[in-house]
Design a protein around this motif. Structure first.
Motif, short mmCIF file in Angstrom:
data_model
loop_
_atom_site.label_atom_id
_atom_site.label_comp_id
_atom_site.label_asym_id
_atom_site.label_seq_id
_atom_site.Cartn_x
_atom_site.Cartn_y
_atom_site.Cartn_z
N VAL B 214 -12.69 -29.02 37.03
CA VAL B 214 -12.22 -27.69 36.60
C VAL B 214 -13.28 -26.91 35.80
CG1 VAL B 214 -9.78 -28.30 36.64
CG2 VAL B 214 -11.10 -28.66 34.54
N MET B 215 -14.37 -27.57 35.45
CA MET B 215 -15.41 -26.92 34.63
C MET B 215 -15.84 -25.54 35.17
SD MET B 215 -16.61 -28.44 31.82
CE MET B 215 -18.33 -28.67 31.50
N PRO B 216 -16.08 -25.40 36.48
CA PRO B 216 -16.59 -24.11 36.97
C PRO B 216 -15.61 -22.94 36.79
CG PRO B 216 -16.86 -25.85 38.62
CD PRO B 216 -15.98 -26.40 37.57
N MET B 251 -22.02 -30.58 31.64
CA MET B 251 -22.30 -29.15 31.37
C MET B 251 -22.95 -28.46 32.57
SD MET B 251 -21.14 -28.09 28.50
CE MET B 251 -22.04 -26.58 28.16
N LYS B 252 -23.53 -29.27 33.47
CA LYS B 252 -24.15 -28.68 34.66
C LYS B 252 -23.10 -27.99 35.56
CE LYS B 252 -27.96 -31.95 34.97
NZ LYS B 252 -28.38 -33.22 35.58
N TYR B 253 -21.85 -28.43 35.43
CA TYR B 253 -20.78 -27.83 36.25
C TYR B 253 -20.26 -26.52 35.66
CZ TYR B 253 -20.49 -32.47 38.41
OH TYR B 253 -20.77 -33.64 39.06
N ASP B 277 -27.52 -26.90 23.65
CA ASP B 277 -27.15 -25.98 24.74
C ASP B 277 -26.64 -24.67 24.12
OD1 ASP B 277 -25.55 -24.65 26.80
OD2 ASP B 277 -25.71 -26.52 27.95
N PRO B 278 -27.16 -23.52 24.53
CA PRO B 278 -26.72 -22.26 23.91
C PRO B 278 -25.22 -21.98 24.10
CG PRO B 278 -28.17 -21.86 25.81
CD PRO B 278 -28.22 -23.33 25.54
N ARG B 279 -24.61 -22.68 25.04
CA ARG B 279 -23.17 -22.48 25.26
C ARG B 279 -22.32 -23.24 24.23
NH1 ARG B 279 -23.55 -24.09 31.51
NH2 ARG B 279 -24.97 -25.60 30.51
#
Lengths: 141, 313
Positions: B214-216, B251-253, B277-279
């Motif tokens: 569900v990450m994306p 986090m790549k997703y 990670d900036p996110r």
């Protein structure tokens, strides 16, 4: 089929959801009455399939608020001189105080004994009452 | 607004006003640095929470006020058996506003019923934590530029995690918000939240055990810690605590502009490699927590209906 005689004066609590009769018997404190009380379980019902019935003989101050909290669909027959003089439904008060207890072990009422247990009606359709402090819904069992 | 006990106490207008005021404080902190001079905040913490307590205290100090209080039940009169009602009656004479954390649900509500000063719920058991919710809303608002039309993913302990419950309650009022709940079966979001908050308002949500999948979809991923203190059974805690760990691989997703939030403290549910990670905005989020508490204290003390007339703020 059990045969239990009619009442001269008192109440018949009808259309109790099958299996809930004993809880209502307990919550109403009927075990403490000296008069005749009958709890009939699993009675055949066209409407409900099965239902419980409670008959209470004699003068008794029935708690309509408590019945509303326990099961708003109960029918109450008020009996006088051997006849039904009134058919009633339980009340569903917006707020009930000191009638039922919150069973949430994390609720503040578990450690502050002097606090009055208060429940607010949050869903009239479902008959849901929630503790005003912790919002836990009241469950009969 | 007399007290803040539940996020539901706040109207959408009040939330928006608090966020706007916090924004003005962030832009010009010096304009507010003496606005609560002479006022006292009592921090009544019946269970330890260094972060929240310090955030409240820093907020009041930044407004020019002063603070007093206790940081655990052992060091308060509760250890002698004093009720919450009696404690707040006494504190009402000493302070102008109070922040209360208590392990029992509903304790701040009891305090508010007996208080002559504004009571802020700083967390009551697994129940509500409205200032964390305001922190989260301020963070999302400032970093995403809006509070509507967002997909919010909540991951971890969604059963006992009060921050998630409060966030869902608050975000549910904004248009076009949908939720994705990621948790093990045992820690699913409570049924009453699904029925009373989401289903009744027709809000879209889904539940899953698979974070990567569900990450994306997510604009915000709200991670939570599985809290030992919420379990009666140690075995359950150990079995469930490491089920969801966010790392650089996962986090790549995620979308390039997704926010990773966490109420902190984290244990190991977010790998430290994600920090760069900036996110990852959880430390920024903690900073925003102080600003929104400044806005809240200021608003409550400014309310003319609240006790202690002649309030300067």
């Amino acid at each position: 089929m059990l045969n239990i005689s009619g009442l001269n004066e008192g109440y018949v609590l009808d259309h109790i959801k099958a299996g809930d009769g004993m809880d209502i018997y307990t919550y109403l404190g009927l075990d403490k009455l000296d008069t005749e009380v009958a709890l009939i379980k699993n009675v055949k019902s066209n409407k409900m399939g099965k239902k419980d019935i409670i008959k209470i003989e004699g003068s008794y101050d029935l708690d309509f608020d408590m019945l509303g909290v326990m099961d708003p669909n109960i029918t109450i027959d008020v009996i006088k001189d051997g006849r039904i003089i009134e058919k009633r439904k339980p009340n569903m008060p917006e707020m009930v105080e000191g009638i039922i207890k919150c069973k949430n072990p994390r609720c503040i009422t578990t450690i502050e004994q002097e606090l009055v247990h208060r429940f607010r009606l949050t869903d009239r359709t479902k008959g849901t009452y929630r503790c005003v402090y912790c919002e836990q819904s009241f469950k009969k069992k | 607004m007399h007290h803040l006990i539940s996020p539901q106490d706040l109207s959408t207008t009040q939330i928006n006003e608090l966020i706007a005021l916090a924004g003005r404080i962030i832009e010009s902190p010096s304009s507010y640095s003496e606005i609560c001079k002479g006022k006292k905040l009592a921090t009544l913490f019946y269970e330890p929470s260094t972060r929240t307590r310090l955030s409240f205290e820093a907020a009041m100090l930044n407004l020019g006020g002063s603070v007093l209080g206790f940081s655990s039940a052992d060091s308060s009169s509760a250890a002698k058996g004093e009720s919450v009602a009696d404690t707040i009656r006494v504190i009402s004479s000493y302070a102008d506003i109070c922040a209360m954390r208590h392990p029992k649900e509903g304790a701040p509500m009891v305090a508010a019923m007996h208080s002559r000063i504004p009571v802020i719920n700083a967390g009551d058991g697994g129940h509500n934590h409205p200032t964390q919710t305001l922190t989260d809303l301020l963070t999302i608002s400032r970093l995403k530029g809006r509070l509507d039309h967002l997909t919010i993913g909540c991951c971890g302990d969604l059963k006992f995690g009060r921050t998630v419950h409060s966030l869902v309650n608050a975000m549910a009022r904004y248009e076009g918000v949908r939720f994705v709940f990621i948790s093990p079966e045992e820690l699913k979001i409570p049924a009453y939240l699904r029925s009373d908050v989401l289903d009744s308002a027709g809000i879209s949500y889904k539940e899953t055990k698979n974070l990567e999948e569900v990450m994306p979809e997510l604009d915000v991923l709200y991670m939570t810690r599985v809290q030992r203190e919420r379990f009666f059974n140690e075995e359950d805690y150990i079995r469930l605590k490491d089920l969801f760990i966010l790392d650089a691989e996962k986090m790549k997703y995620a979308r390039p502009d997704m926010l990773v939030m966490h109420p902190l403290p984290r244990v190991n549910e977010i790998s430290t490699e994600v920090d760069s990670d900036p996110r990852a905005v959880y430390f920024k989020q903690a900073e925003y927590g102080m600003y929104i508490r400044m806005a809240l204290i200021l608003t409550l003390l400014s309310d003319p209906e609240n006790k202690k007339e002649a309030l300067v703020c």
